[in-house]
Design a protein around this motif. Structure first.
Motif, PDB file in Angstrom:
ATOM      1  N   ARG A 208      29.633  26.429  18.257  1.00 38.49           N
ATOM      2  CA  ARG A 208      31.005  26.212  17.781  1.00 38.49           C
ATOM      3  C   ARG A 208      31.498  24.832  18.207  1.00 38.49           C
ATOM      4  O   ARG A 208      32.080  24.091  17.411  1.00 38.49           O
ATOM      5  CB  ARG A 208      31.937  27.300  18.301  1.00 38.49           C
ATOM      6  N   TRP A 209      31.259  24.487  19.465  1.00 38.32           N
ATOM      7  CA  TRP A 209      31.686  23.181  19.993  1.00 38.32           C
ATOM      8  C   TRP A 209      31.003  22.040  19.219  1.00 38.32           C
ATOM      9  O   TRP A 209      31.651  21.099  18.785  1.00 38.32           O
ATOM     10  CB  TRP A 209      31.346  23.096  21.487  1.00 38.32           C
ATOM     11  N   ALA A 210      29.694  22.140  19.031  1.00 38.48           N
ATOM     12  CA  ALA A 210      28.940  21.092  18.337  1.00 38.48           C
ATOM     13  C   ALA A 210      29.338  20.997  16.871  1.00 38.48           C
ATOM     14  O   ALA A 210      29.217  19.928  16.268  1.00 38.48           O
ATOM     15  CB  ALA A 210      27.436  21.356  18.460  1.00 38.48           C
ATOM     16  N   GLY A 211      29.828  22.088  16.315  1.00 41.90           N
ATOM     17  CA  GLY A 211      30.256  22.103  14.913  1.00 41.90           C
ATOM     18  C   GLY A 211      31.645  21.535  14.703  1.00 41.90           C
ATOM     19  O   GLY A 211      32.157  21.547  13.598  1.00 41.90           O
ATOM     20  N   GLY A 212      32.254  21.094  15.782  1.00 42.50           N
ATOM     21  CA  GLY A 212      33.564  20.457  15.654  1.00 42.50           C
ATOM     22  C   GLY A 212      34.729  21.290  16.115  1.00 42.50           C
ATOM     23  O   GLY A 212      35.859  20.839  16.049  1.00 42.50           O
ATOM     24  N   GLU A 213      34.473  22.493  16.620  1.00 38.83           N
ATOM     25  CA  GLU A 213      35.585  23.324  17.098  1.00 38.83           C
ATOM     26  C   GLU A 213      35.887  22.977  18.546  1.00 38.83           C
ATOM     27  O   GLU A 213      35.734  23.774  19.445  1.00 38.83           O
ATOM     28  CB  GLU A 213      35.214  24.799  16.971  1.00 38.83           C
TER      29      GLU A 213
END
Length: 95
Positions: A89-94
């Motif tokens: 999620r973090w790496a996906g921009g969240e």
């Protein structure tokens, strides 16, 4: 979970390392999964020189690094796999 990891990490580099530490501390290894239809054992997690988190997968004597973002998880997933989901999620921009 994301905030718990990155609270004291400044910048993308430190945040990636913080996730790596969480994997080291919380992800139950080794575990089995399938990569390209072949069963492999994830022996450990590593941080590359260009700060990518990779799973070290083995089958017999062969070893392959698979980016943790691309690693298929087994069902049921290993204990601590929720940290992988948070990292994705973090790496996906969240952030």
């Amino acid at each position: 979970m994301i905030q718990e990891v990155i609270v004291d990490a400044y910048g993308e580099s430190e945040q990636t390392v913080a996730f790596y530490v969480m994997f080291e501390d919380n992800l139950a290894m080794p575990f089995k999964t399938e990569v390209l239809g072949v069963e492999v054992t994830v022996e450990r997690i590593d941080l590359t020189g260009d700060e990518q988190i990779v799973a070290i997968c083995c089958r017999g004597k062969a070893r392959q690094r698979v980016p943790i973002l691309d690693l298929p998880l087994p069902s049921p997933p290993p204990e601590g796999a929720d940290w992988i989901a948070a990292f994705r999620r973090w790496a996906g921009g969240e952030r």
